[in-house]
Design a protein around this motif. Structure first.
Motif, PDB file in Angstrom:
ATOM      1  N   GLY A  62       0.999  -1.239  -0.149  1.00 33.13           N
ATOM      2  CA  GLY A  62      -0.211   0.109  -0.064  1.00 33.13           C
ATOM      3  C   GLY A  62       0.808   1.087   0.129  1.00 33.13           C
ATOM      4  O   GLY A  62       2.092   1.197  -0.625  1.00 33.13           O
ATOM      5  N   THR A  63       0.274   2.502   0.390  1.00 32.31           N
ATOM      6  CA  THR A  63       0.966   3.692   0.616  1.00 32.31           C
ATOM      7  C   THR A  63       2.327   3.538   1.377  1.00 32.31           C
ATOM      8  O   THR A  63       2.293   2.565   2.378  1.00 32.31           O
ATOM      9  CB  THR A  63       0.207   4.585   1.074  1.00 32.31           C
ATOM     10  OG1 THR A  63      -0.998   4.834   0.560  1.00 32.31           O
ATOM     11  CG2 THR A  63       0.934   6.094   1.536  1.00 32.31           C
ATOM     12  N   ASP A  64       3.392   3.995   0.870  1.00 30.20           N
ATOM     13  CA  ASP A  64       4.783   3.887   1.728  1.00 30.20           C
ATOM     14  C   ASP A  64       4.819   4.708   2.966  1.00 30.20           C
ATOM     15  O   ASP A  64       4.603   5.852   2.788  1.00 30.20           O
ATOM     16  CB  ASP A  64       5.726   4.125   0.819  1.00 30.20           C
ATOM     17  CG  ASP A  64       6.257   3.198  -0.355  1.00 30.20           C
ATOM     18  OD1 ASP A  64       5.962   2.027  -0.017  1.00 30.20           O
ATOM     19  OD2 ASP A  64       6.532   3.490  -1.350  1.00 30.20           O
ATOM     20  N   ILE A  65       5.137   3.980   4.031  1.00 28.28           N
ATOM     21  CA  ILE A  65       5.223   4.689   5.238  1.00 28.28           C
ATOM     22  C   ILE A  65       6.687   4.460   5.874  1.00 28.28           C
ATOM     23  O   ILE A  65       7.008   3.280   5.930  1.00 28.28           O
ATOM     24  CB  ILE A  65       4.416   3.972   6.344  1.00 28.28           C
ATOM     25  CG1 ILE A  65       2.727   4.343   5.700  1.00 28.28           C
ATOM     26  CG2 ILE A  65       4.599   4.916   7.626  1.00 28.28           C
ATOM     27  CD1 ILE A  65       2.022   5.615   5.608  1.00 28.28           C
ATOM     28  N   ASN A 138       7.332   8.740  -3.196  1.00 32.01           N
ATOM     29  CA  ASN A 138       6.449   9.658  -2.277  1.00 32.01           C
ATOM     30  C   ASN A 138       5.816   9.508  -0.954  1.00 32.01           C
ATOM     31  O   ASN A 138       4.618   9.276  -0.807  1.00 32.01           O
ATOM     32  CB  ASN A 138       4.963  10.046  -3.309  1.00 32.01           C
ATOM     33  CG  ASN A 138       4.551  11.185  -2.811  1.00 32.01           C
ATOM     34  OD1 ASN A 138       4.917  12.238  -2.460  1.00 32.01           O
ATOM     35  ND2 ASN A 138       3.131  11.274  -3.012  1.00 32.01           N
ATOM     36  N   PRO A 139       6.581   8.999  -0.160  1.00 33.34           N
ATOM     37  CA  PRO A 139       6.212   8.184   1.271  1.00 33.34           C
ATOM     38  C   PRO A 139       6.013   9.098   2.353  1.00 33.34           C
ATOM     39  O   PRO A 139       6.073  10.540   2.267  1.00 33.34           O
ATOM     40  CB  PRO A 139       7.631   7.792   1.872  1.00 33.34           C
ATOM     41  CG  PRO A 139       8.670   8.977   1.175  1.00 33.34           C
ATOM     42  CD  PRO A 139       8.244   9.205  -0.031  1.00 33.34           C
ATOM     43  N   ILE A 140       4.868   8.745   3.206  1.00 28.13           N
ATOM     44  CA  ILE A 140       4.702   9.386   4.441  1.00 28.13           C
ATOM     45  C   ILE A 140       5.740   8.968   5.516  1.00 28.13           C
ATOM     46  O   ILE A 140       6.188   8.025   5.503  1.00 28.13           O
ATOM     47  CB  ILE A 140       3.525   9.073   5.028  1.00 28.13           C
ATOM     48  CG1 ILE A 140       2.191   9.576   4.128  1.00 28.13           C
ATOM     49  CG2 ILE A 140       3.333   9.599   6.393  1.00 28.13           C
ATOM     50  CD1 ILE A 140       0.788   8.898   4.702  1.00 28.13           C
ATOM     51  N   VAL A 141       6.403  10.269   5.928  1.00 30.29           N
ATOM     52  CA  VAL A 141       7.672   9.911   6.789  1.00 30.29           C
ATOM     53  C   VAL A 141       7.182  10.160   8.271  1.00 30.29           C
ATOM     54  O   VAL A 141       6.859  11.413   8.645  1.00 30.29           O
ATOM     55  CB  VAL A 141       8.839  10.964   6.225  1.00 30.29           C
ATOM     56  CG1 VAL A 141       9.898  10.364   7.191  1.00 30.29           C
ATOM     57  CG2 VAL A 141       9.083  10.492   5.062  1.00 30.29           C
ATOM     58  N   TRP A 154      14.445  15.154   5.835  1.00 33.68           N
ATOM     59  CA  TRP A 154      13.890  14.228   4.742  1.00 33.68           C
ATOM     60  C   TRP A 154      13.121  15.253   3.911  1.00 33.68           C
ATOM     61  O   TRP A 154      13.270  15.383   2.562  1.00 33.68           O
ATOM     62  CB  TRP A 154      13.251  13.148   5.107  1.00 33.68           C
ATOM     63  CG  TRP A 154      12.733  12.273   4.284  1.00 33.68           C
ATOM     64  CD1 TRP A 154      12.010  12.368   3.114  1.00 33.68           C
ATOM     65  CD2 TRP A 154      12.952  11.020   3.964  1.00 33.68           C
ATOM     66  NE1 TRP A 154      11.698  11.498   2.344  1.00 33.68           N
ATOM     67  CE2 TRP A 154      12.464  10.007   2.856  1.00 33.68           C
ATOM     68  CE3 TRP A 154      13.820   9.787   4.696  1.00 33.68           C
ATOM     69  CZ2 TRP A 154      12.391   9.151   2.422  1.00 33.68           C
ATOM     70  CZ3 TRP A 154      13.687   8.615   4.434  1.00 33.68           C
ATOM     71  CH2 TRP A 154      13.103   8.169   3.053  1.00 33.68           C
ATOM     72  N   ALA A 155      12.196  15.850   4.652  1.00 40.65           N
ATOM     73  CA  ALA A 155      11.110  16.641   3.552  1.00 40.65           C
ATOM     74  C   ALA A 155      12.217  17.878   3.130  1.00 40.65           C
ATOM     75  O   ALA A 155      11.716  18.481   1.883  1.00 40.65           O
ATOM     76  CB  ALA A 155      10.266  17.180   4.565  1.00 40.65           C
ATOM     77  N   ILE A 156      12.836  18.605   3.940  1.00 38.32           N
ATOM     78  CA  ILE A 156      13.778  19.632   3.178  1.00 38.32           C
ATOM     79  C   ILE A 156      14.428  19.037   2.258  1.00 38.32           C
ATOM     80  O   ILE A 156      14.767  19.919   1.050  1.00 38.32           O
ATOM     81  CB  ILE A 156      14.579  20.270   4.546  1.00 38.32           C
ATOM     82  CG1 ILE A 156      13.827  21.025   5.443  1.00 38.32           C
ATOM     83  CG2 ILE A 156      15.813  21.015   3.756  1.00 38.32           C
ATOM     84  CD1 ILE A 156      14.591  21.217   6.760  1.00 38.32           C
ATOM     85  N   GLU A 157      15.302  18.041   2.092  1.00 37.64           N
ATOM     86  CA  GLU A 157      15.978  17.221   1.076  1.00 37.64           C
ATOM     87  C   GLU A 157      15.237  16.949  -0.301  1.00 37.64           C
ATOM     88  O   GLU A 157      15.550  17.131  -1.506  1.00 37.64           O
ATOM     89  CB  GLU A 157      16.743  16.186   1.597  1.00 37.64           C
ATOM     90  CG  GLU A 157      17.818  16.389   2.325  1.00 37.64           C
ATOM     91  CD  GLU A 157      19.120  17.051   1.700  1.00 37.64           C
ATOM     92  OE1 GLU A 157      19.326  16.688   0.504  1.00 37.64           O
ATOM     93  OE2 GLU A 157      19.646  17.978   2.419  1.00 37.64           O
ATOM     94  N   ALA A 163       5.137  12.864   0.573  1.00 37.40           N
ATOM     95  CA  ALA A 163       3.760  12.971   0.792  1.00 37.40           C
ATOM     96  C   ALA A 163       3.010  13.810   1.848  1.00 37.40           C
ATOM     97  O   ALA A 163       2.257  14.690   1.945  1.00 37.40           O
ATOM     98  CB  ALA A 163       2.902  11.728   0.721  1.00 37.40           C
ATOM     99  N   GLY A 164       4.047  13.611   3.137  1.00 39.15           N
ATOM    100  CA  GLY A 164       3.558  14.245   4.431  1.00 39.15           C
ATOM    101  C   GLY A 164       4.488  13.472   5.405  1.00 39.15           C
ATOM    102  O   GLY A 164       5.300  12.826   5.270  1.00 39.15           O
TER     103      GLY A 164
END
Length: 329
Positions: A62-65, A138-141, A154-157, A163-164
């Motif tokens: 499913g969605t990558d977490i 496009n994971p949720i981290v 991670w989001a800055i990079e 995704a969020g």
């Protein structure tokens, strides 16, 4: 100065005794490390990123977490409960950060005499490389404590491929004062050479229970958590050095990261316990909720530093909310 025969013999005797003590401490430390590795073997797979072996465990579909653990931790903190719950509806990738769990430190980092440390953005890039190797997009981290800083890095990079975020008692802003004396000492060469081997060799198991009690307070660790987590892995000499160096040098990088928060437009859920004394909510979560353009802060009354264990369903719900806000379900 000329030593008398008696003084010379005394000096030699003291030197021999010191050498024997050092050898015994190092032997005992090595023995305990071998036992820790045998008792807590890798639970996932290894991928090489820029010459560094990164350990991660993938489960579900499913969605990558992405799950990123905190200081002195490993992916086992998440595989105790949260990862299994999520894997029934998501693909979950729990990762050991560099130098902790079963992940290596990059070339040039580590060793008795080295004071080099891995900044948050370097750690994020290494973990991103590991995630790339298993096809994550496009994971949720999700980041806990120190892992919250890595999730923000991670989001800055990769702002367009994240995704969020879900931040669990995450470190996000500069804090007043200094860290505890043990962190400061262990990040020095003296601490690396002398104090860390002693900690590895001599720390009794009862101390693990006390330390976990402080981390979970005012809650208590779930039954079976200590055995699953394997705290002996965190007391290996290499892990103690990595953890002390990374944590003790974090603050200046947090200051730099704060300047990027306003550009992070992905949905963010922040879960933080009002009783968290390790990473206080008023210093980290409350300012962060105003610094990020699309963040929602959930205050958790009576909850300490481990919200994902104190209320695992609230954590799953926060991940689901980010998934919906990001248009992934």
């Amino acid at each position: 100065m000329i030593l008398t025969p008696l003084a010379f013999k005394t000096l030699v005797s003291v030197g021999l005794i010191a050498a024997v003590c050092v050898a015994m401490v190092q032997w005992r430390a090595g023995s305990r490390e071998a036992e820790a590795r045998d008792t807590n073997p890798p639970s996932g797979q290894f991928v090489e990123v820029e010459g560094t072996e990164i350990h991660l465990k993938v489960s579900g579909q499913g969605t990558d977490i992405i799950l990123i653990h905190g200081a002195s931790g490993s992916l086992r903190d998440f595989t105790f409960d949260l990862a299994e719950r999520l894997s029934s509806t998501h693909r979950v990738i729990a990762i050991d950060r560099p130098g902790l769990g079963w992940s290596e430190r990059p070339p040039g980092y580590g060793g008795v005499w080295s004071k080099a440390y891995e900044p948050p953005r370097l750690q994020a890039r290494l973990l991103q490389g590991a995630a790339d190797a298993v096809g994550v997009t496009n994971p949720i981290v999700v980041g806990h404590s120190f892992g919250g800083a890595i999730a923000l890095a991670w989001a800055i990079e990769r702002p367009k491929d994240t995704a969020g975020l879900v931040l669990l008692a995450g470190v996000a802003n500069p804090w007043p004062g200094k860290l505890g004396w043990l962190y400061r000492m262990n990040s020095t060469r003296f601490g690396s050479l002398v104090a860390i081997p002693l900690i590895t060799a001599l720390t009794p198991r009862t101390v693990f229970q006390d330390m976990l009690g402080e981390i979970f307070a005012p809650q208590r660790p779930p039954e079976g958590y200590l055995a699953h987590f394997g705290p002996e892995m965190s007391l290996r000499r290499s892990a103690l050095r990595a953890n002390a160096q990374q944590v003790n040098n974090l603050k200046p990088h947090i200051r730099e990261m704060v300047t990027h928060y306003g550009s992070l437009t992905m949905p963010v859920e922040i879960l933080h316990g009002e009783a968290d004394k390790t990473v206080p909510m008023d210093i980290h979560a409350e300012p962060l909720s105003a610094q990020l353009p699309d963040a929602v802060l959930t205050r958790m009354p009576g909850i300490g530093h481990m919200p994902h264990h104190a209320d695992v369903e609230a954590t799953v719900d926060a991940i689901t909310r980010v998934e919906r806000r990001a248009g992934l379900r």
